[in-house]
Design a protein around this motif. Structure first.
Motif, PDB file in Angstrom:
ATOM      1  N   GLN A   1      -5.297 -10.842 -11.425  1.00  0.00           N
ATOM      2  CA  GLN A   1      -4.750 -10.245 -12.645  1.00  0.00           C
ATOM      3  C   GLN A   1      -5.858  -9.813 -13.585  1.00  0.00           C
ATOM      4  OE1 GLN A   1      -2.313 -12.901 -14.907  1.00  0.00           O
ATOM      5  NE2 GLN A   1      -1.315 -11.284 -16.077  1.00  0.00           N
ATOM      6  N   TRP A   2      -6.950 -10.523 -13.616  1.00  0.00           N
ATOM      7  CA  TRP A   2      -8.065 -10.157 -14.488  1.00  0.00           C
ATOM      8  C   TRP A   2      -8.739  -8.871 -14.019  1.00  0.00           C
ATOM      9  CZ3 TRP A   2     -10.981 -15.515 -14.919  1.00  0.00           C
ATOM     10  CH2 TRP A   2     -10.072 -16.489 -15.356  1.00  0.00           C
ATOM     11  N   LEU A   3      -8.752  -8.681 -12.689  1.00  0.00           N
ATOM     12  CA  LEU A   3      -9.443  -7.504 -12.141  1.00  0.00           C
ATOM     13  C   LEU A   3      -8.727  -6.202 -12.484  1.00  0.00           C
ATOM     14  CD1 LEU A   3     -10.515  -8.842  -8.623  1.00  0.00           C
ATOM     15  CD2 LEU A   3     -11.829  -8.801 -10.751  1.00  0.00           C
ATOM     16  N   THR A   4      -7.453  -6.284 -12.897  1.00  0.00           N
ATOM     17  CA  THR A   4      -6.758  -5.061 -13.306  1.00  0.00           C
ATOM     18  C   THR A   4      -7.332  -4.482 -14.592  1.00  0.00           C
ATOM     19  OG1 THR A   4      -5.103  -6.383 -14.479  1.00  0.00           O
ATOM     20  CG2 THR A   4      -4.618  -5.782 -12.192  1.00  0.00           C
ATOM     21  N   LEU A   5      -8.126  -5.282 -15.321  1.00  0.00           N
ATOM     22  CA  LEU A   5      -8.729  -4.787 -16.551  1.00  0.00           C
ATOM     23  C   LEU A   5      -9.879  -3.833 -16.286  1.00  0.00           C
ATOM     24  CD1 LEU A   5      -8.843  -8.113 -18.617  1.00  0.00           C
ATOM     25  CD2 LEU A   5      -7.162  -6.275 -18.777  1.00  0.00           C
ATOM     26  N   LEU A   6     -10.464  -3.904 -15.084  1.00  0.00           N
ATOM     27  CA  LEU A   6     -11.621  -3.077 -14.769  1.00  0.00           C
ATOM     28  C   LEU A   6     -11.177  -1.751 -14.173  1.00  0.00           C
ATOM     29  CD1 LEU A   6     -13.910  -5.817 -13.159  1.00  0.00           C
ATOM     30  CD2 LEU A   6     -13.807  -5.090 -15.551  1.00  0.00           C
ATOM     31  N   GLU A   7     -11.813  -0.700 -14.594  1.00  0.00           N
ATOM     32  CA  GLU A   7     -11.442   0.636 -14.120  1.00  0.00           C
ATOM     33  C   GLU A   7     -11.737   0.807 -12.646  1.00  0.00           C
ATOM     34  OE1 GLU A   7     -12.323   5.329 -15.270  1.00  0.00           O
ATOM     35  OE2 GLU A   7     -13.303   3.704 -16.358  1.00  0.00           O
TER      36      GLU A   7
ATOM     37  N   LEU B   1       5.182   0.659  11.965  1.00  0.00           N
ATOM     38  CA  LEU B   1       6.060   1.025  10.851  1.00  0.00           C
ATOM     39  C   LEU B   1       5.573   0.388   9.565  1.00  0.00           C
ATOM     40  CD1 LEU B   1       8.640   2.326   9.750  1.00  0.00           C
ATOM     41  CD2 LEU B   1       9.875   0.260  10.439  1.00  0.00           C
ATOM     42  N   LEU B   2       5.154  -0.878   9.639  1.00  0.00           N
ATOM     43  CA  LEU B   2       4.621  -1.562   8.463  1.00  0.00           C
ATOM     44  C   LEU B   2       3.365  -0.867   7.949  1.00  0.00           C
ATOM     45  CD1 LEU B   2       4.655  -3.943   6.492  1.00  0.00           C
ATOM     46  CD2 LEU B   2       3.401  -5.269   8.201  1.00  0.00           C
ATOM     47  N   ILE B   3       2.492  -0.465   8.863  1.00  0.00           N
ATOM     48  CA  ILE B   3       1.272   0.256   8.462  1.00  0.00           C
ATOM     49  C   ILE B   3       1.632   1.590   7.808  1.00  0.00           C
ATOM     50  CG2 ILE B   3      -0.810   1.378   9.332  1.00  0.00           C
ATOM     51  CD1 ILE B   3      -0.931  -0.792  11.498  1.00  0.00           C
ATOM     52  N   ALA B   4       2.636   2.286   8.381  1.00  0.00           N
ATOM     53  CA  ALA B   4       3.049   3.578   7.815  1.00  0.00           C
ATOM     54  C   ALA B   4       3.640   3.402   6.417  1.00  0.00           C
ATOM     55  CB  ALA B   4       4.069   4.244   8.740  1.00  0.00           C
ATOM     56  N   VAL B   5       4.470   2.358   6.246  1.00  0.00           N
ATOM     57  CA  VAL B   5       5.059   2.102   4.932  1.00  0.00           C
ATOM     58  C   VAL B   5       3.971   1.782   3.916  1.00  0.00           C
ATOM     59  CG1 VAL B   5       6.521   0.516   3.629  1.00  0.00           C
ATOM     60  CG2 VAL B   5       7.286   1.382   5.839  1.00  0.00           C
ATOM     61  N   MET B   6       3.009   0.971   4.330  1.00  0.00           N
ATOM     62  CA  MET B   6       1.907   0.634   3.427  1.00  0.00           C
ATOM     63  C   MET B   6       1.082   1.870   3.078  1.00  0.00           C
ATOM     64  SD  MET B   6       0.528  -3.019   4.880  1.00  0.00           S
ATOM     65  CE  MET B   6       1.500  -4.519   4.714  1.00  0.00           C
ATOM     66  N   ASN B   7       0.851   2.732   4.063  1.00  0.00           N
ATOM     67  CA  ASN B   7       0.099   3.964   3.795  1.00  0.00           C
ATOM     68  C   ASN B   7       0.842   4.863   2.812  1.00  0.00           C
ATOM     69  OD1 ASN B   7      -2.158   3.426   5.379  1.00  0.00           O
ATOM     70  ND2 ASN B   7      -1.235   4.275   7.221  1.00  0.00           N
TER      71      ASN B   7
ATOM     72  N   THR C   1     -11.822  -1.668 -10.196  1.00  0.00           N
ATOM     73  CA  THR C   1     -11.037  -2.524  -9.297  1.00  0.00           C
ATOM     74  C   THR C   1      -9.543  -2.509  -9.594  1.00  0.00           C
ATOM     75  OG1 THR C   1     -11.435  -4.426 -10.756  1.00  0.00           O
ATOM     76  CG2 THR C   1     -12.991  -4.064  -8.950  1.00  0.00           C
ATOM     77  N   GLY C   2      -9.146  -2.071 -10.789  1.00  0.00           N
ATOM     78  CA  GLY C   2      -7.730  -2.098 -11.162  1.00  0.00           C
ATOM     79  C   GLY C   2      -6.820  -1.388 -10.179  1.00  0.00           C
ATOM     80  N   PRO C   3      -7.067  -0.106  -9.848  1.00  0.00           N
ATOM     81  CA  PRO C   3      -6.182   0.587  -8.898  1.00  0.00           C
ATOM     82  C   PRO C   3      -6.146  -0.068  -7.527  1.00  0.00           C
ATOM     83  CG  PRO C   3      -7.538   2.165 -10.112  1.00  0.00           C
ATOM     84  CD  PRO C   3      -8.063   0.812 -10.445  1.00  0.00           C
ATOM     85  N   MET C   4      -7.278  -0.585  -7.049  1.00  0.00           N
ATOM     86  CA  MET C   4      -7.301  -1.210  -5.729  1.00  0.00           C
ATOM     87  C   MET C   4      -6.491  -2.501  -5.716  1.00  0.00           C
ATOM     88  SD  MET C   4     -11.175  -0.526  -4.342  1.00  0.00           S
ATOM     89  CE  MET C   4     -12.014  -0.992  -5.848  1.00  0.00           C
ATOM     90  N   VAL C   5      -6.565  -3.275  -6.798  1.00  0.00           N
ATOM     91  CA  VAL C   5      -5.769  -4.503  -6.880  1.00  0.00           C
ATOM     92  C   VAL C   5      -4.283  -4.165  -6.846  1.00  0.00           C
ATOM     93  CG1 VAL C   5      -5.138  -6.418  -8.391  1.00  0.00           C
ATOM     94  CG2 VAL C   5      -7.532  -5.825  -8.079  1.00  0.00           C
ATOM     95  N   LEU C   6      -3.888  -3.128  -7.552  1.00  0.00           N
ATOM     96  CA  LEU C   6      -2.486  -2.721  -7.555  1.00  0.00           C
ATOM     97  C   LEU C   6      -2.039  -2.276  -6.170  1.00  0.00           C
ATOM     98  CD1 LEU C   6      -2.322  -0.746 -10.922  1.00  0.00           C
ATOM     99  CD2 LEU C   6      -1.567  -3.075 -10.469  1.00  0.00           C
ATOM    100  N   CYS C   7      -2.925  -1.597  -5.445  1.00  0.00           N
ATOM    101  CA  CYS C   7      -2.600  -1.184  -4.079  1.00  0.00           C
ATOM    102  C   CYS C   7      -2.399  -2.396  -3.178  1.00  0.00           C
ATOM    103  CB  CYS C   7      -3.708  -0.286  -3.525  1.00  0.00           C
ATOM    104  SG  CYS C   7      -3.802   1.354  -4.288  1.00  0.00           S
ATOM    105  N   VAL C   8      -3.249  -3.402  -3.324  1.00  0.00           N
ATOM    106  CA  VAL C   8      -3.108  -4.626  -2.523  1.00  0.00           C
ATOM    107  C   VAL C   8      -1.770  -5.299  -2.818  1.00  0.00           C
ATOM    108  CG1 VAL C   8      -4.031  -6.945  -2.168  1.00  0.00           C
ATOM    109  CG2 VAL C   8      -5.581  -5.007  -2.293  1.00  0.00           C
ATOM    110  N   LEU C   9      -1.415  -5.413  -4.080  1.00  0.00           N
ATOM    111  CA  LEU C   9      -0.162  -6.064  -4.453  1.00  0.00           C
ATOM    112  C   LEU C   9       1.042  -5.280  -3.948  1.00  0.00           C
ATOM    113  CD1 LEU C   9      -1.006  -7.173  -8.112  1.00  0.00           C
ATOM    114  CD2 LEU C   9      -1.040  -8.554  -6.038  1.00  0.00           C
ATOM    115  N   HIS C  10       0.978  -3.952  -3.993  1.00  0.00           N
ATOM    116  CA  HIS C  10       2.078  -3.136  -3.478  1.00  0.00           C
ATOM    117  C   HIS C  10       2.202  -3.277  -1.970  1.00  0.00           C
ATOM    118  CE1 HIS C  10       3.878  -0.564  -6.672  1.00  0.00           C
ATOM    119  NE2 HIS C  10       2.824  -0.985  -7.342  1.00  0.00           N
ATOM    120  N   ALA C  11       1.077  -3.393  -1.277  1.00  0.00           N
ATOM    121  CA  ALA C  11       1.117  -3.598   0.175  1.00  0.00           C
ATOM    122  C   ALA C  11       1.768  -4.937   0.507  1.00  0.00           C
ATOM    123  CB  ALA C  11      -0.296  -3.526   0.754  1.00  0.00           C
TER     124      ALA C  11
END
Length: 766
Positions: A521-527, A654-660, A529-539
């Motif tokens: 959650q702290w890493l979302t403050l950084l420009e 299918l899981l990889i495609a959904v994540m992509n 790492t923020g988008p990458m952390v959100l991508c990980v959580l969405h995956a």
């Protein structure tokens, strides 16, 4: 995609439009023909000559002209109707919902027709609650919602209000006038309508068939508020718009109702939150509205020549942190508690009244004293308290104690785990102190998470934190109790996995891992790492959404395998079975001899494939045959192959495609998503609650109780709502004017292109 959605919306809107054509079809053919020919004088003459049916003819004419989107003719008929007292504004026509022309104009977004109709008193039925939207017919419900959400109509209600037509802005507004303006405030109504959209997107089946249409309208409503922010000419106007709170009745920091910026942030309107003006406004609030001290130590370091502007900016930021981190931590630990406790002897408001509000109160008191000809002033500034009040009310400084206590807690948690031995030994005095402090902090976090559970600003991370600290506390308590009833010196590896000690250890271990996971959650403050952390959580969310499909496939194949291979599993009632059987499982298929082994084999095949030897059946009478291919034995191989193709090949891809897909969609809006989540994280530091983070939060609650007892009953300094209303009207009118100019420019561009194309055809007849 957007155009297809618009076409779908317009197609649905035709349902109600066609129903409104019915009264027009019942008119006399002469009047209907005159309306189609757009002959103003002829229509009015016909209505004059049929005075017995004049009212019905007028209604039908207005409705049909609105359907045909003929604002010029409609304006003429409405003007005539006003002279004859036939319009709603003159007490004539009554706006019925089923045959209301402004309802058609709102559905089809006929803005000029809408303006003329509104000017002559036509109104839509006011939607007072979500229940008013509920219909068995989803299309009819959507059409009503579409009409009520028309942006131009919402703007007309506000900008054309009688109170705001007075050019003298200095005129005071009465309580009833302010109350009515609050009721038709387009920004608050947009928030309310978007909430209704979320409600309508969910039905008994779980999802409305018109979900995409509701989302499209929500996007337009968010763009409306974004457009208002764009029209602001400075941060003072942005502050006036976003700080507005219709239910604010005092000037302290304790507000139960949401301001406009809180409504946008905590209800998930990401397009509004990511607007540049909103982001700048939020940062100014974090910096204490410009009251933060930006002076840095060692100024000569940033003046070193041959350094780029970016490097100098980074050096300035580092030097500022070097100065303020230790200073803030020291003042927090050794000054804040004593200052707050001492303030209990005064007014007890140091946590809840910011410096600007306090200064405004002092000026008001001085003014009152001068009017009453009093010379004494008991509200003179207090240097020490004012200094700490200023630091406490800079949200950026609140983050430093929060991070300090979090890092300290993680270190204590890590040391507690690192020094945990293999045997159940009595901890020494230092270990007891360490474990006690860690446990007390964990209890404090759990209590705070429980309190936050009942607050409206609850989020995923609050739920995650509650579960984390619940596991830690339950594991620690169970471990302490189990230690009391176990012999000293017992090796943990000698105990059963179901023993209370090992169960508590498992709970504690999962809780500790989740605590360190929350650092994301702290890493979302950084420009960076923020988008990458959100991508990980969405995956991770995508993987969790597919769990139900995996469970169905796993259970279905498990039942089939258990049934098919049950004859080859040992029979506990017949010890000689395995010695006399002709067919047995192959050597590599021993895992299938028990149901536990079979389930385990099928589960791990989800992420790793295996060969047919895992399910081969061997004929003990034929040593030359490696495995049997008889029908039922072959079906086992077929089932094994089908299972791996479905689970390992199809589902994994299918899981990889959904994540992509999720990653691509998120990355396209990475800046918007990152800004929204960063803003939501920072917003919690705008509350006085965060002045004292856990485990010091008891000081805040004690101070709040004292403040509630000592709070003065004087008239507080309220918001200047008149300023807000006049500014909002001006911004809406400016936005409409800009849209009209853009529309005229687009029409002129299209006309030029048409002329150019026609000239090219003339010059090139081939």
């Amino acid at each position: 995609m957007k155009r297809q959605m618009e076409l779908k919306t317009m197609k649905n809107a035709r349902t109600l439009t066609m129903s409104m054509r019915q009264p027009a079809e019942k008119m006399e053919q002469t009047l209907k023909k005159l309306i189609e020919e757009r002959d103003n004088d002829a229509i009015i003459g016909f209505l004059e000559s049929h005075s017995s049916n004049k009212n019905e003819g007028y209604r039908s004419s207005v409705l049909q002209l609105t359907v045909l989107n003929d604002p010029e003719t409609l304006h003429s008929i409405l003007t005539w109707g006003k002279e004859k007292s036939l319009t709603p504004a003159t007490g004539g026509d009554v706006c019925q919902e089923e045959n209301n022309p402004i309802l058609v104009a709102c559905q089809q977004d006929y803005r000029r027709c809408m303006g003329y109709l509104y000017q002559h008193g036509y109104r839509m039925k006011e939607v007072k609650d979500k229940v008013d939207y509920e219909e068995d017919d989803q299309v009819k419900q959507f059409l009503r919602f579409q009409s009520a959400s028309n942006i131009h109509y919402l703007s007309l209600e506000f900008t054309e209000h009688q109170v705001l037509q007075n050019e003298d802005k200095a005129t005071e507004l009465g309580p009833d006038e302010i109350k009515h303006l609050e009721k038709i405030d387009p920004i608050r109504k947009v928030f309310e309508i978007m909430e209704h959209a979320d409600h309508n997107m969910e039905d008994f089946q779980g999802s409305s068939e018109l979900k995409d249409n509701y989302n499209f309208i929500k996007k337009k409503l968010e763009a409306f508020i974004g457009g208002i922010l764009t029209q602001c000419r400075g941060m003072h106007e942005v502050k006036t718009i976003l700080d507005h709170n219709p239910d604010d009745d005092d000037d302290d920091e304790l507000d139960d109702a949401y301001t406009n910026w809180q409504e946008a942030l905590f209800t998930g309107h990401k397009d509004i939150v990511s607007h540049p003006n909103f982001q700048q406004y939020l940062w100014r609030k974090m910096a204490g509205d410009g009251s933060i001290n930006t002076e840095i130590p060692f100024k000569f370091l940033k003046d070193i020549p041959n350094l780029g502007s970016t490097t100098k900016s980074r050096m300035k930021r580092v030097l500022w942190n070097i100065k303020n981190f230790p200073l803030t931590i020291l003042t927090f630990l050794f000054c804040y508690p004593f200052v707050v406790l001492t303030d209990f002897l005064r007014k007890g408001d140091i946590l809840f009244v910011n410096p600007k509000t306090l200064e405004a109160r002092r000026l008001k008191e001085i003014k009152n004293d001068m009017e009453n000809q009093q010379t004494e002033n008991e509200s003179s500034p207090q240097g020490c308290f004012d200094y700490f009040r200023k630091r406490m009310h800079i949200p950026l400084f609140r983050m430093i104690p929060y991070l300090f206590t979090k890092v300290t807690y993680l270190i204590l948690l890590f040391v507690s785990i690192w020094h945990k031995g293999h045997s159940m030994l009595e901890p020494n005095f230092q270990e007891q102190i360490l474990l006690s402090i860690t446990f007390i902090i964990s209890i404090s976090y759990l209590v705070d998470d429980t309190v936050q559970l009942f607050r409206p600003k609850y989020s995923f991370w609050n739920c995650f934190s509650l579960l984390t600290h619940l596991l830690l506390v339950c594991g620690a308590v169970l471990m302490y109790v189990s230690y009391q009833f176990s012999p000293i010196g017992t090796n943990l590896a000698d105990l059963s996995g179901n023993s209370a000690v090992n169960v508590s250890l498992a709970l504690f271990s999962f809780g500790a891992g989740m605590e360190f996971f929350s650092v994301l959650q702290w890493l979302t403050l950084l420009e960076t790492t923020g988008p990458m952390v959100l991508c990980v959580l969405h995956a991770i969310k995508d993987a969790l959404r597919m769990v139900s499909i995996y469970i169905v496939l796993f259970v279905a194949h498990s039942i089939a395998f258990i049934s098919l291979y049950k004859p080859f599993q040992p029979d506990p009632t017949n010890t000689t079975q395995q010695l006399n059987t002709t067919y047995v499982l192959a050597k590599d298929a021993n895992a299938l001899k028990s149901q536990r082994g079979l389930i385990s084999t099928l589960f791990w095949r989800i992420i790793a494939s295996a060969g047919p030897e895992m399910v081969n059946i061997k004929n003990t009478m034929d040593p030359t045959d490696d495995f049997s291919l008889e029908f039922s034995h072959l079906m086992g191989l077929v089932l094994w192959g089908v299972y791996q193709i479905i689970v390992y090949v199809l589902m994994l891809n299918l899981l990889i495609a959904v994540m992509n897909t999720s990653y691509s969609e998120l990355w396209q809006n990475a800046q918007r998503e990152s800004k929204y989540h960063k803003s939501k994280f920072l917003a919690k530091f705008l509350e006085p609650l965060e002045i004292f983070p856990v485990p010091f939060r008891w000081i805040y609650y004690l101070a709040r109780a004292v403040y509630a007892c000592k709070k003065e009953k004087k008239d507080p300094i309220k918001q200047d709502k008149k300023k807000y209303f006049w500014l909002l009207r001006e911004l809406i009118l400016n936005k409409q004017e800009a849209e009209y100019e853009k529309s005229d420019d687009d029409k002129m561009t299209d006309l030029k292109m048409d002329i150019f194309n026609e000239l090219r055809k003339i010059n090139n007849p081939k």
